[in-house]
Design a protein around this motif. Structure first.
Motif, mmCIF file in Angstrom:
data_model
loop_
_atom_site.group_PDB
_atom_site.id
_atom_site.type_symbol
_atom_site.label_atom_id
_atom_site.label_comp_id
_atom_site.label_asym_id
_atom_site.label_seq_id
_atom_site.Cartn_x
_atom_site.Cartn_y
_atom_site.Cartn_z
ATOM 1 N N ILE A 220 31.710 40.903 39.029
ATOM 2 C CA ILE A 220 32.504 39.497 38.572
ATOM 3 C C ILE A 220 31.760 38.359 38.259
ATOM 4 O O ILE A 220 32.114 37.770 37.386
ATOM 5 N N LEU B 213 31.886 36.547 34.650
ATOM 6 C CA LEU B 213 32.501 35.170 34.767
ATOM 7 C C LEU B 213 31.103 34.035 34.527
ATOM 8 O O LEU B 213 31.259 33.201 33.725
ATOM 9 N N VAL C 79 32.866 35.495 45.386
ATOM 10 C CA VAL C 79 32.935 35.535 43.738
ATOM 11 C C VAL C 79 32.515 34.361 43.135
ATOM 12 O O VAL C 79 31.752 34.182 42.393
ATOM 13 N N SER D 233 29.250 33.577 41.052
ATOM 14 C CA SER D 233 29.264 33.380 39.809
ATOM 15 C C SER D 233 28.539 32.121 39.393
ATOM 16 O O SER D 233 28.048 32.064 38.063
#
Length: 252
Positions: A37, A41, A124, A128
């Motif tokens: 992710i 992202l 996350v 990111s």
């Protein structure tokens, strides 16, 4: 020496191996989710921050692109320049979670699943932002002439990014991206601070009850060295193996 051997005897219990292996599995799953992710992202954030500009004369488009670029910039700078542990505690308190996590799953209670979900969200968000800057560095390493060449072939901007710019950018950032993947796996151990049942949390929990397994009836200093030494060995094997695999892929 006898005390050290008693500490090593902890690993003679088959149930402990199952318990720790499940923790390793949870650590890897959380890390993989955060990295995958984070790359998706992070790619969007990097593209928006680098290329979100509107042609002159388009007032509304310029406003929208400026707002998007500032949102991406603020997101990256806020999460990248603050501690991961801070966001773990913030997500623990404020992050909502889907109703599906209110039930038992994967042998964990609903409370443990909820903590695992919130800890993963924090990882996350943080990962990111770091990956976004890594990808942005890769985008900046691609010559501007590549974009002009794509336009001359009739490609629009999205096609240029997907087929020309991003493949070159990712090829240039493989070593740095691998370093961040390894860092993410190690940083997942911060989740042990919120009682998430990943590997490091299980090692700490096992240490607190080691007197039940070392045959002495007390927690010994050698238990600390044995259990945390085992944890360090596991993290080293995972990350070193990952480094070797990627190195071979680059040579192939």
């Amino acid at each position: 020496m006898d005390t050290f051997m008693n500490s090593l005897s902890i690993f003679k219990n088959h149930a402990i191996w199952i318990y720790l292996l499940k923790g390793i599995a949870f650590t890897l799953v959380v890390s993989i989710i955060a990295v995958v992710i984070g790359i998706l992202l992070g790619s969007v954030l990097a593209l928006v921050r680098n290329y979100c500009y509107a042609p002159k004369g388009h007032f509304i488009k310029r406003i929208l692109t400026t707002v998007l670029r500032w949102i991406a910039t603020i997101y990256i700078e806020v999460f990248r320049n603050t501690p991961l542990l801070l966001w773990i505690f913030i997500c623990l308190v404020f992050c909502p979670y889907p109703s599906i996590f209110q039930h038992k799953m994967f042998g964990l209670s609903s409370a443990e699943i909820k903590l695992l979900f919130k800890g993963t969200v924090a990882l996350v968000l943080f990962t990111s932002s770091v990956i976004a800057e890594i990808i942005r560095g890769g985008l900046n390493s691609v010559a501007e002439g590549q974009i002009e060449a794509g336009k001359s072939q009739g490609f629009h901007m999205v096609q240029i990014m997907i087929y020309i710019v991003l493949p070159q950018a990712f090829r240039n950032i493989i070593p740095t991206l691998l370093s961040q993947v390894i860092t993410t796996i190690k940083d997942s151990s911060y989740l042990a601070n919120v009682a998430v049942i990943e590997f490091m949390a299980r090692v700490k929990k096992l240490l607190s009850t080691s007197y039940n397994y070392n045959g002495t009836g007390t927690i010994n200093v050698s238990d600390v060295f044995v259990l945390f030494g085992f944890a360090a060995l596991v993290y080293f094997i995972i990350n070193f193996s990952l480094s070797c695999v990627v190195r071979r892929m680059r040579k192939a």
